[in-house]
Design a protein around this motif. Structure first.
Motif, mmCIF file in Angstrom:
data_model
loop_
_atom_site.group_PDB
_atom_site.id
_atom_site.type_symbol
_atom_site.label_atom_id
_atom_site.label_comp_id
_atom_site.label_asym_id
_atom_site.label_seq_id
_atom_site.Cartn_x
_atom_site.Cartn_y
_atom_site.Cartn_z
ATOM 1 N N GLN A 18 0.817 -1.213 0.000
ATOM 2 C CA GLN A 18 0.000 0.000 0.000
ATOM 3 C C GLN A 18 0.850 1.263 0.000
ATOM 4 O OE1 GLN A 18 0.177 -2.163 2.541
ATOM 5 N NE2 GLN A 18 0.666 -1.033 4.393
ATOM 6 N N ASN A 19 2.109 1.171 0.389
ATOM 7 C CA ASN A 19 2.992 2.333 0.438
ATOM 8 C C ASN A 19 3.983 2.401 -0.719
ATOM 9 O OD1 ASN A 19 1.826 3.020 2.903
ATOM 10 N ND2 ASN A 19 3.315 1.837 4.051
ATOM 11 N N VAL A 20 3.976 1.384 -1.564
ATOM 12 C CA VAL A 20 4.963 1.302 -2.642
ATOM 13 C C VAL A 20 4.391 1.915 -3.910
ATOM 14 C CG1 VAL A 20 6.286 -0.282 -4.105
ATOM 15 C CG2 VAL A 20 6.038 -0.748 -1.678
ATOM 16 N N ALA A 21 5.125 2.852 -4.479
ATOM 17 C CA ALA A 21 4.735 3.400 -5.775
ATOM 18 C C ALA A 21 5.222 2.457 -6.872
ATOM 19 C CB ALA A 21 5.348 4.784 -5.963
ATOM 20 N N TYR A 22 4.501 2.402 -7.964
ATOM 21 C CA TYR A 22 4.848 1.558 -9.105
ATOM 22 C C TYR A 22 4.963 0.081 -8.715
ATOM 23 C CZ TYR A 22 6.057 6.112 -10.984
ATOM 24 O OH TYR A 22 6.024 7.414 -11.378
ATOM 25 N N THR A 23 3.947 -0.398 -8.005
ATOM 26 C CA THR A 23 3.957 -1.787 -7.551
ATOM 27 C C THR A 23 4.053 -2.766 -8.721
ATOM 28 O OG1 THR A 23 2.572 -1.135 -5.688
ATOM 29 C CG2 THR A 23 2.700 -3.467 -6.146
ATOM 30 N N GLU A 24 3.332 -2.472 -9.820
ATOM 31 C CA GLU A 24 3.368 -3.374 -10.965
ATOM 32 C C GLU A 24 4.764 -3.459 -11.559
ATOM 33 O OE1 GLU A 24 1.384 -0.611 -11.006
ATOM 34 O OE2 GLU A 24 -0.646 -1.377 -10.757
ATOM 35 N N GLY A 25 5.452 -2.333 -11.616
ATOM 36 C CA GLY A 25 6.814 -2.321 -12.144
ATOM 37 C C GLY A 25 7.764 -3.132 -11.284
ATOM 38 N N VAL A 56 11.450 -10.640 -20.948
ATOM 39 C CA VAL A 56 10.124 -10.130 -21.313
ATOM 40 C C VAL A 56 9.403 -9.582 -20.088
ATOM 41 C CG1 VAL A 56 7.832 -10.843 -22.122
ATOM 42 C CG2 VAL A 56 9.862 -11.539 -23.371
ATOM 43 N N VAL A 57 9.442 -10.322 -18.990
ATOM 44 C CA VAL A 57 8.772 -9.875 -17.767
ATOM 45 C C VAL A 57 9.427 -8.599 -17.226
ATOM 46 C CG1 VAL A 57 8.305 -10.520 -15.367
ATOM 47 C CG2 VAL A 57 7.901 -12.152 -17.179
ATOM 48 N N ALA A 58 10.743 -8.533 -17.251
ATOM 49 C CA ALA A 58 11.436 -7.327 -16.787
ATOM 50 C C ALA A 58 11.119 -6.131 -17.687
ATOM 51 C CB ALA A 58 12.941 -7.567 -16.736
ATOM 52 N N THR A 59 11.009 -6.365 -18.996
ATOM 53 C CA THR A 59 10.645 -5.280 -19.915
ATOM 54 C C THR A 59 9.235 -4.777 -19.623
ATOM 55 O OG1 THR A 59 12.084 -6.198 -21.607
ATOM 56 C CG2 THR A 59 10.387 -4.662 -22.347
ATOM 57 N N ILE A 60 8.326 -5.678 -19.333
ATOM 58 C CA ILE A 60 6.971 -5.266 -18.963
ATOM 59 C C ILE A 60 7.001 -4.462 -17.668
ATOM 60 C CG2 ILE A 60 4.716 -6.136 -18.204
ATOM 61 C CD1 ILE A 60 5.157 -8.461 -20.211
ATOM 62 N N GLY A 61 7.821 -4.897 -16.706
ATOM 63 C CA GLY A 61 7.956 -4.142 -15.458
ATOM 64 C C GLY A 61 8.503 -2.748 -15.697
ATOM 65 N N ILE A 62 9.482 -2.619 -16.573
ATOM 66 C CA ILE A 62 10.044 -1.306 -16.888
ATOM 67 C C ILE A 62 9.004 -0.443 -17.591
ATOM 68 C CG2 ILE A 62 11.776 -0.137 -18.310
ATOM 69 C CD1 ILE A 62 13.633 -2.530 -17.633
ATOM 70 N N TYR A 63 8.180 -1.062 -18.444
ATOM 71 C CA TYR A 63 7.113 -0.302 -19.091
ATOM 72 C C TYR A 63 6.167 0.286 -18.043
ATOM 73 C CZ TYR A 63 2.690 0.722 -21.279
ATOM 74 O OH TYR A 63 1.536 1.336 -21.643
ATOM 75 N N TYR A 64 5.844 -0.481 -17.003
ATOM 76 C CA TYR A 64 4.962 0.031 -15.964
ATOM 77 C C TYR A 64 5.583 1.209 -15.223
ATOM 78 C CZ TYR A 64 1.323 -3.461 -16.442
ATOM 79 O OH TYR A 64 0.295 -4.221 -16.914
ATOM 80 N N PHE A 65 6.900 1.250 -15.123
ATOM 81 C CA PHE A 65 7.552 2.429 -14.548
ATOM 82 C C PHE A 65 7.420 3.637 -15.469
ATOM 83 C CE2 PHE A 65 10.292 -0.571 -12.070
ATOM 84 C CZ PHE A 65 9.952 -0.095 -10.823
ATOM 85 N N ALA A 66 7.588 3.436 -16.762
ATOM 86 C CA ALA A 66 7.705 4.542 -17.711
ATOM 87 C C ALA A 66 6.410 4.897 -18.423
ATOM 88 C CB ALA A 66 8.761 4.196 -18.757
ATOM 89 N N ARG A 67 5.342 4.162 -18.209
ATOM 90 C CA ARG A 67 4.141 4.365 -19.025
ATOM 91 C C ARG A 67 3.534 5.750 -18.906
ATOM 92 N NH1 ARG A 67 -0.221 0.573 -15.896
ATOM 93 N NH2 ARG A 67 0.082 1.545 -13.880
ATOM 94 N N GLN A 68 3.648 6.409 -17.775
ATOM 95 C CA GLN A 68 3.068 7.746 -17.663
ATOM 96 C C GLN A 68 3.882 8.795 -18.403
ATOM 97 O OE1 GLN A 68 2.812 8.620 -13.541
ATOM 98 N NE2 GLN A 68 4.984 8.980 -13.283
#
Length: 128
Positions: A39-46, A92-104
């Motif tokens: 609940q306190n972590v930003a970009y949990t999906e990433g 692939v999974v790490a790339t998806i995680g990085i996308y979740y960081f950068a998507r905004q």
């Protein structure tokens, strides 16, 4: 042949064991705060994507080392295919995680680049 005997019989396996330990530590250090304090972590999906990538990479290296030293599945001659598939999944999974960081910050509908025309000369002339 035990795991300890396999590692000690080849000095390069010691480096592999150290790498596996470092990957395991990185995985735990990414997973624990993400799960314990979600609940306190930003970009949990990433973070979950990066942690999953590290876990898959750890599993790939561990399976490779165990199979190469005939600790498990002695019938398998080469671990190249297994490691390649696991490493592809990890990337692939790490790339998806990085996308979740950068998507905004990614703009797909922009027609050009934003430019600013500022008349500054730079330097520290205005510093107080």
């Amino acid at each position: 042949m035990s795991v300890v005997d396999a590692v000690l019989s080849n000095p390069y396996q010691v480096l592999g064991a150290v790498q596996i330990a470092a990957l395991l530590a990185a995985s735990v250090l990414l997973v624990y705060p993400t799960v314990a304090y979600a609940q306190n972590v930003a970009y949990t999906e990433g973070l979950v994507g990066l942690a999953t990538g590290f876990v898959l990479l750890t599993i790939s290296n561990t399976l490779g080392m165990l199979i190469d030293n005939d600790v498990i599945a002695p019938a398998i001659e080469s671990t190249a295919a297994i490691r390649s598939i696991m490493n592809l999944g990890a990337s692939v999974v790490a790339t998806i995680g990085i996308y979740y960081f950068a998507r905004q910050f990614i703009r797909t509908k922009a027609t050009g680049f934003e430019t600013t025309d500022e008349e500054t000369s730079g330097g520290f002339e205005d510093a107080d």
